[in-house]
Write a protein that holds these residues in place. Structure first.
Motif: not given
Length: 585
Positions: A109-117, A505-512, A515-518, A561-566
């Motif tokens: 799976v993806d590291k970051g959000q999926q691994m964390d959950e 750098a193996s950067y992983v963005a924080p999970p949405d 509201e951002i996800e929707a 709002a999503v663009l600002e997050f990204d």
């Protein structure tokens, strides 16, 4: 995460939070934390079937063929691949299995959000008790520690790890991206100079006119598209941006050096530029009309048949069409030098790539799975297992062997597989077509560009002198003569200063957030729908109207709002790239 030694004897504190950790999985709280050796003859163990959830797999069912036989012979284990890409795509299968409390015995799976959950939900096993005896993973301990940083154990193992500097390209002889076209037809029309992306269109038109039909009698098109990889945007409209040093992060196109960040729906973005390119191409009759309905596999077969003339990836055009027989005739795909290009390159990932391997908390035999994972990092394992787009040489004795001079070289069978379009595997190796037996995991544990310590040569056969000497042919020789004598695409790009490396750098963005996800899901659906319509718009007025509609619709669905997050994530990604470049050089 503790150090490698400490991790092997880690004892997690039994606090109330355990109800949300992997220790609360089946057998979690009562499981012994004593170190366990995985060094044993697993071929004599009782046979088991392992459910493997792979977010990258393109095959569903029991792993068959030569890789399946290797796994069975070494571990008395068969792999039952569970693939969301095959089961309709998206996150539906993942979410369903997570809700059911069992994603799989082995998970990719993806590291970051999926691994964390998965850790928080108790679906990943803490493999600390096995880790000390995982000798093949040991050289990549810093990457394992980084991946598990902040957790109380070893829940995941990184993929695509490398011993190379993060400022060095991770790719082999070919970049990840590039404008690859039928070089023989390009030569047939006189090798015209191409200054920009847009200047490519009249060149493609001449090429299509030079060969209006493929060998199978079907019409030839300069461009063929597909939609089953579309995510935050139309995937094939993102690819031309990589020729100018950009890669995607959510709704942002970020320059490799952090010099620019673009909203994909801005009228002057590289994404909209690509949509205009496709629109103009379609107006010229250059786009396959079946693009809107076909999937990747259907499109790939057209490349194999010579029905498509341009590809944005080497592993599409070259792997599909460049057989040894065709190259001997001077036919095949090669990189086109664009005067203004600055091709994006991923730097080697010191801390690994975006996917992780983990053991499910309900696995029947986690000790055996730990041994299997460790084997995947061994020279033998790396050679046998690889991704489908950037592979290693396969198993010794089948596709390659050491010569009398001690240097590795492809066998006759290996040349049939890699250069002649495929071959059937001998029965003693599992039988069936070689390509059907390739590892369905579809990951690299170690970068193929890295050196196999047992043979002192890269895992990828394309680097071997024996290979490079043997594949010189009229096609590559003609291409080389036109690009200043370079023998590989990467050599050309680096020498010409037309490559830009984003440090690994193996950067992983924080999970949405919810509201951002929707908002993202609504906005990206509108962007993708409008993008396809724009490509096939009847005229320029309709194209511009659809562009305005895409922008207004997306903004009305929370795009800004999503663009600002990204945007914040894209800038954080660049900071991590600068940091890893400063630390490792």
């Amino acid at each position: 995460m503790k150090s490698r030694k400490a991790a092997a004897i880690l004892v997690a504190p039994l606090v109330g939070a355990l109800s949300l950790t992997a220790c609360s999985g089946p057998g979690g709280e009562n499981e012994s934390t004593e170190a366990v050796s995985i060094d044993q003859d697993w071929s004599q163990a009782d046979p088991i079937t392992v459910d493997v959830f792979s977010g990258l797999a393109n095959y569903m069912g029991i792993q068959s063929g030569w890789f399946g036989k290797i796994v069975e012979d070494k571990f008395n284990m068969e792999l039952n691949i569970i693939a969301p890409n095959v089961a309709g795509g998206g996150d539906t299968l993942y979410n369903t299995r997570v809700s059911g409390g069992d994603l799989g015995d082995l998970v990719i799976v993806d590291k970051g959000q999926q691994m964390d959950e998965l850790i928080q939900g108790g679906l990943l096993l803490d493999a600390s008790r096995y880790y000390e005896s995982m000798e093949n993973v040991a050289p990549f301990d810093p990457a394992v520690e980084k991946l598990n940083e902040g957790s109380d154990g070893v829940y995941g193992f990184p993929t695509a790890v490398s011993t190379l500097l993060p400022t060095e390209p991770s790719e082999g002889l070919e970049p990840t991206f590039g404008a690859y076209l039928r070089w023989d037809l390009y030569g047939e029309i006189g090798y015209p100079d191409v200054s920009t992306l847009e200047d490519l269109l009249p060149v493609l038109q001449e090429m299509q006119r030079a060969q209006p039909e493929a060998e199978n009698g079907q019409p030839t098109y300069a461009i063929s598209l597909f939609g089953d990889w579309d995510g935050n945007m139309m995937v094939t409209a993102k690819q031309p941006a990589t020729l100018y040093g950009y890669d995607e992060l959510g709704f942002v196109l970020a320059a490799a050096d952090g010099s620019d960040y673009q909203s994909i729906i801005d009228s002057d973005s590289e994404y909209v530029r690509a949509l205009r390119f496709y629109f103009d191409a379609n107006q010229m009759g250059l786009v396959d009309p079946e693009s809107t309905t076909q999937n990747y596999d259907t499109m790939f077969s057209k490349y194999q048949n010579g029905q498509v003339l341009l590809a944005w990836w080497p592993w599409l055009g070259q792997s599909a069409y460049n057989t040894e027989e065709r190259m001997a005739e001077g036919k095949g795909f090669e990189l086109l030098p664009l005067d203004d290009q600055k091709v994006f390159s991923y730097g080697a990932e010191v801390y690994g790539g975006q996917q992780i391997l983990g053991i499910g908390s309900g696995a029947e035999d986690p000790e055996r799975l730990a041994a299997f994972i460790d084997w995947l990092y061994s020279p033998e394992g790396v050679m046998a297992n690889s991704s489908q787009t950037m592979g290693s040489a396969g198993p010794e004795g089948l596709t390659w062997e050491l010569g009398d001079d001690g240097e590795p070289a492809l066998t006759d069978f290996g040349r049939q597989v890699f250069l002649e379009g495929g071959a059937d595997v001998p029965a003693e190796w599992g039988g069936g077509a070689y390509e059907d037996g390739v590892s369905a995991l579809n990951i690299n544990t170690v970068l193929p560009k890295d050196v196999n310590p047992e043979i002192d040569s890269p895992y990828s056969y394309t680097y071997w002198p024996s290979y490079q000497e043997s594949v010189a042919n009229p096609l590559t020789e003609d291409w080389s003569s036109r690009v200043g004598g370079a023998t590989t695409a990467m050599e050309y790009l680096e020498t010409a200063g037309e490559l830009i490396v984003a440090p690994g750098a193996s950067y992983v963005a924080p999970p949405d957030g919810s509201e951002i996800e929707a908002n993202r899901n609504q906005a990206k659906a509108a962007i993708i729908e409008h993008s396809w319509k724009m490509v096939f718009a009847k005229d320029e007025a309709e194209f511009e109207s659809l562009l305005t509609s895409m922008q207004n619709t997306a903004n009305g669905l929370g795009y800004e709002a999503v663009l600002e997050f990204d945007m914040a994530n894209a800038q954080a990604q660049n900071e991590s790239r600068e940091a890893v470049a400063a630390e490792f050089g």
